[in-house]
Write a protein that holds these residues in place. Sequence first.
Motif, PDB file in Angstrom:
ATOM      1  N   THR A   1       0.856  -1.183   0.000  1.00 28.46           N
ATOM      2  CA  THR A   1       0.000   0.000   0.000  1.00 28.46           C
ATOM      3  C   THR A   1       0.892   1.233   0.000  1.00 28.46           C
ATOM      4  O   THR A   1       1.902   1.265   0.703  1.00 28.46           O
ATOM      5  N   CYS A   2       0.518   2.235  -0.795  1.00 34.87           N
ATOM      6  CA  CYS A   2       1.216   3.525  -0.843  1.00 34.87           C
ATOM      7  C   CYS A   2       0.185   4.637  -0.827  1.00 34.87           C
ATOM      8  O   CYS A   2      -0.982   4.407  -1.156  1.00 34.87           O
ATOM      9  N   GLN A   3       0.648   5.834  -0.531  1.00 30.01           N
ATOM     10  CA  GLN A   3      -0.217   7.006  -0.606  1.00 30.01           C
ATOM     11  C   GLN A   3      -0.201   7.546  -2.027  1.00 30.01           C
ATOM     12  O   GLN A   3       0.842   7.616  -2.667  1.00 30.01           O
ATOM     13  N   THR A   4      -1.363   7.954  -2.505  1.00 28.27           N
ATOM     14  CA  THR A   4      -1.471   8.571  -3.824  1.00 28.27           C
ATOM     15  C   THR A   4      -1.150  10.054  -3.728  1.00 28.27           C
ATOM     16  O   THR A   4      -0.973  10.607  -2.641  1.00 28.27           O
ATOM     17  N   ALA A   5      -1.141  10.708  -4.893  1.00 25.15           N
ATOM     18  CA  ALA A   5      -0.958  12.158  -4.938  1.00 25.15           C
ATOM     19  C   ALA A   5      -2.073  12.867  -4.171  1.00 25.15           C
ATOM     20  O   ALA A   5      -1.883  13.977  -3.684  1.00 25.15           O
TER      21      ALA A   5
ATOM     22  N   LEU B   1       2.115   7.488  -7.084  1.00 22.30           N
ATOM     23  CA  LEU B   1       2.277   7.027  -5.706  1.00 22.30           C
ATOM     24  C   LEU B   1       3.515   7.620  -5.063  1.00 22.30           C
ATOM     25  O   LEU B   1       4.554   7.776  -5.715  1.00 22.30           O
ATOM     26  N   SER B   2       3.404   7.882  -3.767  1.00 23.10           N
ATOM     27  CA  SER B   2       4.490   8.435  -2.971  1.00 23.10           C
ATOM     28  C   SER B   2       5.089   7.346  -2.085  1.00 23.10           C
ATOM     29  O   SER B   2       4.372   6.685  -1.327  1.00 23.10           O
TER      30      SER B   2
ATOM     31  N   GLN C   1      -3.726   0.277  -2.928  1.00 21.40           N
ATOM     32  CA  GLN C   1      -3.249  -1.063  -2.603  1.00 21.40           C
ATOM     33  C   GLN C   1      -3.185  -1.910  -3.869  1.00 21.40           C
ATOM     34  O   GLN C   1      -4.149  -1.956  -4.652  1.00 21.40           O
ATOM     35  N   LEU C   2      -2.058  -2.597  -4.059  1.00 23.29           N
ATOM     36  CA  LEU C   2      -1.879  -3.415  -5.256  1.00 23.29           C
ATOM     37  C   LEU C   2      -2.971  -4.467  -5.389  1.00 23.29           C
ATOM     38  O   LEU C   2      -3.536  -4.645  -6.470  1.00 23.29           O
ATOM     39  N   SER C   3      -3.307  -5.156  -4.308  1.00 24.27           N
ATOM     40  CA  SER C   3      -4.286  -6.245  -4.391  1.00 24.27           C
ATOM     41  C   SER C   3      -5.664  -5.762  -4.850  1.00 24.27           C
ATOM     42  O   SER C   3      -6.435  -6.533  -5.414  1.00 24.27           O
ATOM     43  N   GLU C   4      -5.966  -4.482  -4.649  1.00 23.48           N
ATOM     44  CA  GLU C   4      -7.252  -3.937  -5.086  1.00 23.48           C
ATOM     45  C   GLU C   4      -7.308  -3.730  -6.604  1.00 23.48           C
ATOM     46  O   GLU C   4      -8.365  -3.409  -7.149  1.00 23.48           O
TER      47      GLU C   4
ATOM     48  N   SER D   1       7.397   7.378  -7.033  1.00 23.57           N
ATOM     49  CA  SER D   1       8.680   8.000  -6.703  1.00 23.57           C
ATOM     50  C   SER D   1       8.721   8.254  -5.197  1.00 23.57           C
ATOM     51  O   SER D   1       7.769   7.963  -4.485  1.00 23.57           O
ATOM     52  N   ARG D   2       9.823   8.824  -4.752  1.00 23.37           N
ATOM     53  CA  ARG D   2       9.960   9.153  -3.324  1.00 23.37           C
ATOM     54  C   ARG D   2       9.396  10.532  -3.002  1.00 23.37           C
ATOM     55  O   ARG D   2       9.426  10.964  -1.854  1.00 23.37           O
ATOM     56  N   ASP D   3       8.857  11.217  -4.014  1.00 20.77           N
ATOM     57  CA  ASP D   3       8.291  12.554  -3.797  1.00 20.77           C
ATOM     58  C   ASP D   3       7.091  12.495  -2.861  1.00 20.77           C
ATOM     59  O   ASP D   3       6.378  11.491  -2.796  1.00 20.77           O
ATOM     60  N   LYS D   4       6.850  13.596  -2.182  1.00 19.88           N
ATOM     61  CA  LYS D   4       5.683  13.708  -1.300  1.00 19.88           C
ATOM     62  C   LYS D   4       4.403  13.815  -2.149  1.00 19.88           C
ATOM     63  O   LYS D   4       4.444  14.259  -3.302  1.00 19.88           O
TER      64      LYS D   4
END
Length: 157
Positions: A14-18, A92-93, A24-27, A71-74
């Motif tokens: 799971t990652c945060q979006t913009a 994704l952040s 979540q990948l599984s979704e 990327s690693r960007d916020k």
Amino acid sequence: MSDIVIDQPIPDFTCQTAENTPWQLSEQRGHHVVLYFFPRANTPGCTTESEAFRDLDPRFGALNTIVVGISRDKPKTLANFRDKYGFPFTLLSDPEETVCNLFGVMRDKNMYGKKVRGIERSTFLIDSAGVLRQEWRKVSVDGHAEAVLEAVANLGG
């Protein structure tokens, strides 16, 4: 070193979006996923690569494929990048490098004679069942999005 292997399922993440909401990948099951890692928003190479994926997005969509940049960007930086260039796909952040480390894309680089750690431009094609089907590492931007589209087309439905 990477924890992922071609023809094996990708561990869920799971990652945060913009928009600062969880993704979540599984979704995404039921759709192919093109996950492309880029070093930094608003830099020339990353902008050109993202624009190429943007321009081909309708064709990816027609092949039941979701394009996702990471990327690693916020999140706020990614939202500004998306809005400035009209990217229709999710960004994704990963500031903690959790997903970057899962995919093994963090590398030591030389920038103006100084050693820095950053993302090696890489793309991963995950099929609709969550299995890694192809990977591209040390990506050269020119023609890359087209090569990924061709690989998706070869996957079939």
